[in-house]
Design a protein around this motif. Structure first.
Motif, PDB file in Angstrom:
ATOM      1  N   CYS A 112      39.075  20.235 116.018  1.00 24.99           N
ATOM      2  CA  CYS A 112      39.240  19.976 114.712  1.00 24.99           C
ATOM      3  C   CYS A 112      39.967  18.995 113.673  1.00 24.99           C
ATOM      4  O   CYS A 112      39.149  18.960 112.925  1.00 24.99           O
ATOM      5  CB  CYS A 112      40.556  21.412 113.992  1.00 24.99           C
ATOM      6  SG  CYS A 112      39.843  22.448 115.085  1.00 24.99           S
ATOM      7  N   LEU A 113      40.654  18.203 113.235  1.00 26.09           N
ATOM      8  CA  LEU A 113      41.010  16.708 112.622  1.00 26.09           C
ATOM      9  C   LEU A 113      39.859  16.307 113.451  1.00 26.09           C
ATOM     10  O   LEU A 113      39.331  15.292 111.696  1.00 26.09           O
ATOM     11  CB  LEU A 113      42.484  16.217 112.858  1.00 26.09           C
ATOM     12  CG  LEU A 113      43.108  14.981 112.278  1.00 26.09           C
ATOM     13  CD1 LEU A 113      43.262  15.771 110.687  1.00 26.09           C
ATOM     14  CD2 LEU A 113      44.140  14.944 113.183  1.00 26.09           C
TER      15      LEU A 113
ATOM     16  N   ALA B   4      40.917  21.033 109.194  1.00 26.29           N
ATOM     17  CA  ALA B   4      42.182  21.166 109.665  1.00 26.29           C
ATOM     18  C   ALA B   4      43.724  21.319 110.135  1.00 26.29           C
ATOM     19  O   ALA B   4      43.786  22.096 111.384  1.00 26.29           O
ATOM     20  CB  ALA B   4      42.074  19.306 111.241  1.00 26.29           C
TER      21      ALA B   4
END
Length: 159
Positions: free
Chosen positions: A23-24, A32
């Motif tokens: 997600c980051l 994120a």
């Protein structure tokens, strides 16, 4: 864009960490971090290790879908929806299994009654008694009476 992730075996805490890292890379720190909090809260509050599907929302937008395979597939998969307010379990199967076992139990009782009145039907009675007892045991084993909302952040705000 929705990130769809599928895991074929049991899920472990390191898998959740890897999910936060994906997600980051995909959305950056702001999104994120928010999704990471939701992922960690889900991991800590739900004891599922396999055969579930969870959707993570921020506001009204869906960001992440995690499907963990195992068990008997779609027939027994538990579904969750996670947002900033709550973890919501939406699962049609609980009501389905309850109704299924009621129908099987009623059918077994009706067959027992018919077998008692028909000459020669007593031969099938042991099998029908076993079906009736089995459905009663299975009905108690399946947890169809779990609460729909398993965790609610709104109740924790006052702490």
């Amino acid at each position: 864009m929705v990130l769809k992730e599928t895991i074929n075996n049991d899920i472990y805490p390191s898998d959740y960490t890897g999910l936060i890292k994906k997600c980051l890379r995909l959305w950056g720190h702001r999104i994120a971090n928010s999704l990471g909090v939701l992922i960690i809260e889900f991991r800590d509050n739900i004891n599922e290790k396999s055969n579930f599907k969870v959707k993570f929302y921020l506001g009204d937008k869906e960001y992440l879908v995690l499907k963990v395979k195992g068990g008997m597939g779609k027939l027994t998969r538990t579904k969750y929806l996670v947002n900033e307010d709550m973890i919501y379990r939406y699962d049609w199967r609980s009501n389905f299994w309850y109704r299924f076992f009621r129908i099987v139990n009623f059918s077994a009782k009706l067959a027992i009654f018919v077998c008692k009145t028909v000459p020669g039907g007593q031969l099938a009675l042991p099998c029908l008694y076993a079906i009736n007892a089995g459905t009663m045991v299975m009905k108690r084993m399946i947890k169809y009476d779990k609460p729909v909302i398993t965790w609610d952040k709104r109740k924790c705000i006052n702490y």
